[in-house]
Scaffold this motif. Structure first.
Motif, PDB file in Angstrom:
ATOM      1  N   UNK A 170       0.825  -1.204   0.000  1.00  0.00           N
ATOM      2  CA  UNK A 170       0.000   0.000   0.000  1.00  0.00           C
ATOM      3  C   UNK A 170       0.863   1.260   0.000  1.00  0.00           C
ATOM      4  N   UNK A 171       1.907   1.266   0.802  1.00  0.00           N
ATOM      5  CA  UNK A 171       2.768   2.451   0.865  1.00  0.00           C
ATOM      6  C   UNK A 171       3.492   2.686  -0.458  1.00  0.00           C
ATOM      7  N   UNK A 172       3.921   1.614  -1.099  1.00  0.00           N
ATOM      8  CA  UNK A 172       4.578   1.748  -2.402  1.00  0.00           C
ATOM      9  C   UNK A 172       3.576   2.230  -3.457  1.00  0.00           C
ATOM     10  N   UNK A 173       2.368   1.729  -3.388  1.00  0.00           N
ATOM     11  CA  UNK A 173       1.330   2.156  -4.325  1.00  0.00           C
ATOM     12  C   UNK A 173       1.076   3.661  -4.216  1.00  0.00           C
ATOM     13  N   UNK A 174       1.066   4.157  -2.990  1.00  0.00           N
ATOM     14  CA  UNK A 174       0.904   5.601  -2.798  1.00  0.00           C
ATOM     15  C   UNK A 174       2.044   6.366  -3.454  1.00  0.00           C
ATOM     16  N   UNK A 175       3.256   5.858  -3.277  1.00  0.00           N
ATOM     17  CA  UNK A 175       4.419   6.586  -3.776  1.00  0.00           C
ATOM     18  C   UNK A 175       4.448   6.624  -5.299  1.00  0.00           C
ATOM     19  N   UNK A 176       4.256   5.486  -5.957  1.00  0.00           N
ATOM     20  CA  UNK A 176       4.424   5.455  -7.408  1.00  0.00           C
ATOM     21  C   UNK A 176       3.295   6.177  -8.135  1.00  0.00           C
ATOM     22  N   UNK A 177       2.133   6.299  -7.472  1.00  0.00           N
ATOM     23  CA  UNK A 177       1.015   7.001  -8.104  1.00  0.00           C
ATOM     24  C   UNK A 177       0.843   8.424  -7.570  1.00  0.00           C
ATOM     25  N   UNK A 178       1.746   8.854  -6.685  1.00  0.00           N
ATOM     26  CA  UNK A 178       1.686  10.219  -6.167  1.00  0.00           C
ATOM     27  C   UNK A 178       0.459  10.504  -5.329  1.00  0.00           C
ATOM     28  N   UNK A 179       0.055   9.539  -4.505  1.00  0.00           N
ATOM     29  CA  UNK A 179      -1.160   9.682  -3.696  1.00  0.00           C
ATOM     30  C   UNK A 179      -0.816  10.044  -2.252  1.00  0.00           C
ATOM     31  N   UNK A 180      -1.681  10.805  -1.580  1.00  0.00           N
ATOM     32  CA  UNK A 180      -1.448  11.162  -0.179  1.00  0.00           C
ATOM     33  C   UNK A 180      -1.822  10.011   0.753  1.00  0.00           C
ATOM     34  N   UNK A 181      -1.350  10.061   1.988  1.00  0.00           N
ATOM     35  CA  UNK A 181      -1.677   9.041   2.969  1.00  0.00           C
ATOM     36  C   UNK A 181      -3.177   8.962   3.223  1.00  0.00           C
ATOM     37  N   UNK A 182      -3.864  10.073   3.039  1.00  0.00           N
ATOM     38  CA  UNK A 182      -5.316  10.087   3.264  1.00  0.00           C
ATOM     39  C   UNK A 182      -6.045   9.148   2.312  1.00  0.00           C
ATOM     40  N   UNK A 183      -5.427   8.806   1.189  1.00  0.00           N
ATOM     41  CA  UNK A 183      -6.053   7.864   0.247  1.00  0.00           C
ATOM     42  C   UNK A 183      -6.312   6.532   0.948  1.00  0.00           C
ATOM     43  N   UNK A 184      -5.341   6.055   1.719  1.00  0.00           N
ATOM     44  CA  UNK A 184      -5.508   4.813   2.467  1.00  0.00           C
ATOM     45  C   UNK A 184      -6.499   4.972   3.607  1.00  0.00           C
ATOM     46  N   UNK A 185      -6.317   6.028   4.365  1.00  0.00           N
ATOM     47  CA  UNK A 185      -7.098   6.211   5.583  1.00  0.00           C
ATOM     48  C   UNK A 185      -8.570   6.493   5.302  1.00  0.00           C
ATOM     49  N   UNK A 186      -8.873   7.113   4.154  1.00  0.00           N
ATOM     50  CA  UNK A 186     -10.258   7.483   3.841  1.00  0.00           C
ATOM     51  C   UNK A 186     -10.901   6.569   2.808  1.00  0.00           C
ATOM     52  N   UNK A 187     -10.216   5.499   2.443  1.00  0.00           N
ATOM     53  CA  UNK A 187     -10.719   4.645   1.372  1.00  0.00           C
ATOM     54  C   UNK A 187     -12.110   4.091   1.682  1.00  0.00           C
TER      55      UNK A 187
END
Length: 458
Positions: free
Chosen positions: A390-407
């Motif tokens: 999940x953390x790598x997915x955020x990085x390579x797609x330029x997503x904020x941590x809130x993407x995970x937390x608010x999914x």
């Protein structure tokens, strides 16, 4: 005997109890990631420490922004280079690497994908420092040999030929070639002759150019002594070459929709793949598209699955997916259907897509899928490796941590009308590419159906 007959008679005459509806499932909890800390070494290597779980184990995974997209005209050089990393370093041969990893309670593994590749070791927590040293050694000090390369090439080509003989693989290859012609994303399988032509220097050059600190991120996830881990990482990876970063531009597909037919004489099944390019994870609509996929074909209870598997019996295991790359993604439905039901199955798939576009699902139906989706999401993030993913997915797609937390909350906020709107916006049947691998009679079925004949200009 008489007593048994009387018992059976009593059971048969007893009124059946009314079937009870199972209780509704509880609402999935919001996902919350445990505390994490990231540092950057002088050479540009990012390192993230995540304290996770209660088991005394730790996963170290070095992820790098490289893979098949960087093969250029040297097919599978990324795959072979990463396999060679496990064959020995300048300080340890393959047997020593395996033995030392085993003594720590784990083993080294590598994996190569289109955009990302990794080297990983999962060990008992007390060995986190030693594991970091072993991981760094195989990455920084590879010792490739012609004998190992030749053996690995032989194995790779053998498996490649088996893969390419499968109808599902042929459909996938044709699908991506049609959508991304001329781009590395359009190449699913390597050319065997090009793989056999790879030299040791090709593999050495690949590692030197692409397995570099500025394109890599080391994740350490589990229960471990963080101070000891940081000290070991700083010492072990200090000499890793910095290299140069990579920037991928947006990938546009210029493919025209239509039918790609691959003959497979006397095939008793037809492999169908129907889909088109869609938005990638960096787009605001992606979460909604993910839910839409689950409803239409991406789960066992989805509409297409219920239709062509449960109701019609055309296929055993259909399914849809949103397959994402960096700056590109595709949606597709795939099914292996009985040859005689090729056109009928395709018609039902299209019917379900158009029905969802014209008529929003009920609140109850959508809520059931939301509950399923939210619950699966939490389960999928319940391991050390999943957190790293999940953390790598955020990085390579330029997503904020809130993407995970608010999914989960964002999934639950989608209304039936919004889902129907998304189906119209992204699942345009007239823009889809259809690939069929099967007997010629399957294509004739499409031509005999007026709607399909017009759609695919047969």
């Amino acid at each position: 005997m008489k007593a048994m007959i009387m018992l059976l008679t009593a059971l048969l005459c007893t009124p059946l109890l009314a079937k009870e509806t199972p209780p509704a499932g509880g609402a999935p909890k919001a996902f919350s990631l445990t505390a994490q800390r990231t540092i950057t070494l002088d050479n540009g290597l990012s390192v993230t420490f995540v304290q996770y779980g209660n088991t005394p184990k730790v996963t170290l995974r070095l992820l790098t922004e490289t893979g098949n997209v960087d093969d250029a005209d040297k097919d599978a050089v990324s795959d072979l280079s990463y396999q060679l990393l496990l064959e020995g370093s300048k300080n340890r041969d393959a047997k020593t690497i395996a033995q030392q990893a085993a003594l720590m309670g784990g083993q080294l593994n590598t994996s190569v994908d289109v955009n990302s590749s990794f080297v990983e070791i999962d060990v008992l927590s007390e060995f986190v420092g030693d594991a970091a040293g072993l991981l760094a050694d195989v990455v920084i000090n590879p010792n490739f040999t012609d004998a190992d390369k030749t053996r690995l090439v032989t194995n790779f080509v053998r498996e490649l030929k088996v893969d390419k003989s499968q109808a599902q693989s042929q459909a996938a290859e044709a699908f991506y070639q049609h959508l991304f012609a001329g781009h590395p994303y359009g190449k699913i399988f390597a050319d065997a002759a090009k793989v056999e032509a790879l030299t040791l220097a090709d593999c050495q050059q690949f590692v030197q150019n692409h397995l570099v600190a500025s394109r890599s991120h080391l994740f350490i996830s589990g229960q471990f002594d963080e101070a000891a881990a940081e000290k070991a990482v700083r010492a072990a990876f200090a000499t890793m070459a910095a290299g140069k970063g990579r920037l991928l531009t947006t990938v546009n597909s210029s493919a025209k929709p239509g039918l790609v037919f691959i003959p497979r004489d006397k095939a008793v099944q037809s492999t169908i793949r129907l889909g088109l390019p869609v938005i990638d994870p960096s787009h605001a609509d992606y979460v909604g598209l993910d839910l839409l996929n689950t409803v239409i074909g991406g789960s066992f209870g989805s509409r297409i699955t219920r239709n062509i598997r449960e109701d019609k019996g055309y296929t055993y295991s259909p399914g849809s997916s949103v397959s994402s790359r960096i700056k590109a993604a595709v949606w597709f439905e795939q099914a292996d259907v009985t040859a005689e039901s090729t056109a009928a199955a395709l018609s039902e798939i299209i019917k379900e897509i158009r029905l969802l576009q014209s008529t929003p699902p009920s609140e109850q139906e959508l809520n059931n899928f939301k509950t399923y989706k939210g619950g699966i999401y939490i389960l999928q993030n319940s391991s050390r490796g999943a957190i790293i993913n999940q953390l790598w997915n955020l990085k390579i797609h330029g997503l904020p941590m809130s993407y995970l937390e608010n999914y989960v909350q964002n999934i639950n906020a989608i209304t039936p009308q919004q889902l129907s709107d998304l189906a119209r916006k992204y699942l345009n049947v007239e823009q889809m590419t259809l690939v069929i691998v099967g007997d010629a009679a399957a294509k004739a079925q499409l031509a005999a159906d007026p709607a399909l004949k017009a759609l695919y200009k047969l």
